[in-house]
Design a protein around this motif. Structure first.
Motif, short mmCIF file in Angstrom:
data_model
loop_
_atom_site.label_atom_id
_atom_site.label_comp_id
_atom_site.label_asym_id
_atom_site.label_seq_id
_atom_site.Cartn_x
_atom_site.Cartn_y
_atom_site.Cartn_z
N PRO A 199 -11.95 1.13 6.23
CA PRO A 199 -10.66 0.45 6.41
C PRO A 199 -9.52 1.45 6.51
N LEU A 200 -8.70 1.32 7.56
CA LEU A 200 -7.59 2.25 7.76
C LEU A 200 -6.37 1.76 6.98
N VAL A 201 -6.53 1.79 5.68
CA VAL A 201 -5.46 1.38 4.75
C VAL A 201 -5.35 2.46 3.66
N GLN A 250 0.82 -1.21 0.00
CA GLN A 250 0.00 0.00 0.00
C GLN A 250 0.85 1.25 0.00
N SER A 251 0.30 2.27 -0.62
CA SER A 251 0.89 3.60 -0.49
C SER A 251 0.09 4.38 0.54
N GLU A 252 0.81 5.06 1.40
CA GLU A 252 0.13 5.84 2.44
C GLU A 252 0.46 7.32 2.33
N LYS A 253 0.61 7.79 1.09
CA LYS A 253 0.95 9.20 0.89
C LYS A 253 -0.31 9.98 0.55
N LEU A 254 -0.43 11.17 1.15
CA LEU A 254 -1.57 12.03 0.85
C LEU A 254 -1.59 12.41 -0.63
N SER A 255 -0.41 12.46 -1.23
CA SER A 255 -0.34 12.83 -2.65
C SER A 255 -0.96 11.76 -3.55
N ASP A 256 -1.25 10.58 -2.98
CA ASP A 256 -1.86 9.51 -3.76
C ASP A 256 -3.39 9.53 -3.72
N ILE A 257 -3.96 10.52 -3.04
CA ILE A 257 -5.42 10.65 -3.06
C ILE A 257 -5.83 10.93 -4.50
N PRO A 277 -2.52 4.42 13.13
CA PRO A 277 -3.75 4.18 13.90
C PRO A 277 -4.33 2.78 13.64
N TYR A 278 -4.95 2.23 14.69
CA TYR A 278 -5.61 0.94 14.59
C TYR A 278 -7.11 1.12 14.39
N GLY A 279 -7.69 0.19 13.68
CA GLY A 279 -9.13 0.23 13.42
C GLY A 279 -9.45 -0.79 12.34
N GLU A 280 -10.55 -0.57 11.64
CA GLU A 280 -10.95 -1.47 10.55
C GLU A 280 -9.83 -1.55 9.50
N GLY A 281 -9.47 -2.76 9.09
CA GLY A 281 -8.42 -2.93 8.11
C GLY A 281 -7.03 -2.97 8.71
N ASN A 282 -6.88 -2.47 9.93
CA ASN A 282 -5.62 -2.56 10.67
C ASN A 282 -5.97 -2.74 12.15
N PRO A 283 -6.54 -3.90 12.50
CA PRO A 283 -7.00 -4.08 13.88
C PRO A 283 -5.84 -4.10 14.87
N ARG A 284 -6.07 -3.56 16.06
CA ARG A 284 -5.06 -3.65 17.11
C ARG A 284 -4.79 -5.12 17.37
N PRO A 285 -3.53 -5.54 17.39
CA PRO A 285 -3.23 -6.97 17.55
C PRO A 285 -3.80 -7.54 18.85
N ARG A 286 -4.34 -8.74 18.73
CA ARG A 286 -4.88 -9.44 19.88
C ARG A 286 -3.97 -10.63 20.18
N ILE A 316 -5.09 5.52 1.36
CA ILE A 316 -5.32 6.95 1.57
C ILE A 316 -6.10 7.21 2.85
N ASN A 317 -6.97 6.28 3.26
CA ASN A 317 -7.70 6.46 4.52
C ASN A 317 -6.73 6.55 5.69
N ARG A 318 -5.76 5.66 5.70
CA ARG A 318 -4.76 5.65 6.77
C ARG A 318 -3.95 6.95 6.76
N ALA A 319 -3.58 7.40 5.58
CA ALA A 319 -2.80 8.64 5.47
C ALA A 319 -3.59 9.83 6.01
N ILE A 320 -4.87 9.91 5.65
CA ILE A 320 -5.71 11.02 6.11
C ILE A 320 -5.90 10.97 7.62
N VAL A 321 -6.17 9.77 8.16
CA VAL A 321 -6.42 9.64 9.60
C VAL A 321 -5.16 9.97 10.39
N LYS A 322 -4.00 9.47 9.96
CA LYS A 322 -2.75 9.78 10.68
C LYS A 322 -2.52 11.29 10.74
#
Length: 531
Positions: free
Chosen positions: A210-212, A26-33, A445-454, A214-220
């Motif tokens: 899902p926090l993957v 995955q790319s997590e760059k805001l420029s990839d929106i 951040p943890y959430g949907e698509g990147n759950p906090r490890p159990r 561009i969603n992950r980039a925006i949330v971070k």
């Protein structure tokens, strides 16, 4: 009790490798929106809005009463204030208007152009009313389209089959924000659209996107901006949380339920006024109202859950329960509680004036939307997606619906009903330390698509089980993972009253979290499932 899964022993290095693999492709760059012009009909919709602004026409916005819908409304209203241009805003009342842009809502709107955020993809009747009144209706939504689309001026929804926008899993606030970005370009404005990232973070997290990617980039970025934002709602959120850094889980469990409570129990305008507050005093006042409503929501939810439990047919693979005058605002949460308790999809309906209206939640890989759609002939309205849906029908159709959807569920692969096993592994208790916490923080951040490890504690000795909280509804466990060591671990189980098992042994999954109190930081282990 659930069967204990087969899982590996872990060390910190193995966990680091496991978490890193989640993001390799995955790319997590805001420029990839992707550019908003890739959204089908976006340019057409924006050109109509720009023409309305230039001609001084009346523009109205119709939002939705959940966090995504309220936040979408706040983003668009704040953007129009920057233009500046007057915008009529309305959010339907769950109890008097029902969901989305409707005939009832349209009767009180006097506008030349109406556009929606986070709703409208199934508003067939509303589109006809707008057409008859000479109103141009622009729909922005992210929910799954039905077989027929409204006859609207423009429909902007990435889930349309012929929409080329490459990232489909975005929330309503993101669609609205992308449209405003395109409108900014059309009007030649210089506003920085990044200023809305804290609002987008709130909506993405609350709507369980899902926090993957561009969603992950925006949330971070949005969570980081919340820490320094001078906007009154975020000053209030910071003061309330009183943490060194705001996490996605703080938003999901502390802030989102409060914002949601307004639409669930009273009127979403209370939440909108909080997000639009231009003074700290106004934000504090609205937040206090939201906190009071959230307390009432918890009480209502607990009572309804207790009643719903008694209506469950234990032989059905899909739980369908209905009750007279259950609060429509909490049935979705009650459905989630039933799913967690029975490990089955659940649909909870409130009966009122001959109508059954409610929400469903799924589990594992069961496509609840498709199952509900199979009973479309019994339904007045329905909408949603694979894991969650809303629906309504005549109350005398409920029993036929229950039988029909359970017949349809016989065609679902039994493996689809198995909850996802998201336990990462088992740690030697000596490795549950601050180094582990620091490692986990790197992948937030943890959430949907990147759950906090159990993780798993296997066959630990139960030393003590104590209840705590004003209503004694939480449990504090002291477990000794190994008889070879005197060291014990303290675990917390919120909203669960546990007892010491007769065997005095316990196996459970848990998460590792940071606890901050009075400037002190400690590890907090949170119980997930008990096996």
């Amino acid at each position: 009790m659930q069967t204990l899964p087969e899982i590996p022993l872990l060390d910190h290095s193995a966990l680091r490798s496991f978490l890193a693999r989640r993001f390799e492709a995955q790319s997590e760059k805001l420029s990839d929106i992707p550019h908003p012009s890739l959204l089908k009909d976006a340019q057409k919709g924006v050109e109509r809005l720009a023409r309305a602004i230039r001609n001084g026409e009346r523009i109205a916005l119709v939002g939705d009463y959940d966090v995504d819908g309220v936040t979408s409304t706040a983003i668009v209203k704040r953007f129009f204030d920057l233009i500046p241009y007057p915008l009529i805003t309305t959010i339907p009342n769950r109890f008097t208007d029902g969901y989305g842009v409707s005939k009832n809502v349209l009767e009180r709107l006097d506008a030349d152009v109406i556009f929606t955020v986070d709703n409208g993809i199934n508003a067939l009747e509303a589109a006809e009313v707008c057409k008859a009144r000479g109103i141009d209706l622009i729909i922005t939504d992210h929910h799954t389209p039905g077989d027929s689309l409204p006859d609207a001026y423009a429909i902007i929804n990435p889930k349309q089959s012929d929409c080329p926008y490459p990232f489909k899993e975005i929330c309503g606030a993101q669609v609205g924000w992308l449209l405003m970005g395109l409108l900014k370009q059309e009007l030649g404005l210089t506003s920085d659209m990044r200023q809305f990232f804290p609002f987008l973070s709130l909506a993405i997290i609350a709507d369980v996107m899902p926090l993957v990617g561009i969603n992950r980039a925006i949330v971070k970025t949005g969570l980081e901006m919340m820490q320094t934002s001078t906007l009154s709602p975020f000053v209030m959120i910071r003061d309330f949380l009183n943490r060194s850094a705001i996490s996605a889980e703080d938003i999901a469990f502390q802030i989102a339920p409060r914002i949601n409570s307004a639409g669930r129990l009273e009127d979403a305008s209370i939440a909108l006024d909080f997000l639009l507050a231009d003074t700290t005093e106004r934000a504090y006042h609205q937040f206090e109202l939201l906190t009071s409503l959230n307390t009432l929501r918890k009480e209502t939810e607990a009572q309804t859950t207790s009643e719903a439990m008694m209506h469950v047919n234990h032989d059905d693979p899909i739980i369908v329960v209905a009750g007279e005058h259950w609060n429509e605002g909490v049935v979705g949460i009650v459905a989630s509680r039933l799913v967690n308790h029975f490990q089955k999809p659940a649909i909870v309906l409130s009966l009122h004036n001959g109508i059954a209206k409610g929400s469903g939640r799924s589990i594992g890989n069961v496509d609840l939307y498709t199952l509900i759609k199979s009973q479309e002939y019994l339904l007045a309205k329905f909408g949603g997606h694979k894991m969650a849906a809303g629906l309504s029908m005549e109350d005398d159709a409920v029993e036929s619906f229950r039988r029909g959807i359970n017949d349809a569920a016989k065609n679902v692969n039994p493996k689809d009903f198995i909850p996802h096993n998201d336990i990462v592994g088992e740690f030697d208790h000596e490795m549950i330390n601050f180094q582990l916490l620091e490692l986990l923080e790197r992948f937030e951040p943890y959430g949907e698509g990147n759950p906090r490890p159990r993780f798993l504690i296997r066959e630990a000795d139960v030393v003590t089980v104590k209840l705590f909280g004003s209503d004694q509804s939480h449990s504090r466990l002291e477990l000794r993972p190994s008889r070879l060591s005197p060291k014990t671990l303290e675990l917390i189980a919120f909203r669960r009253t546990l007892e010491c098992p007769q065997s005095k042994k316990m196996s459970c999954s848990y998460t590792v979290n940071k606890n901050e109190w009075n400037g002190r930081v400690s590890l907090q282990l949170m119980v997930e499932r008990i096996f």
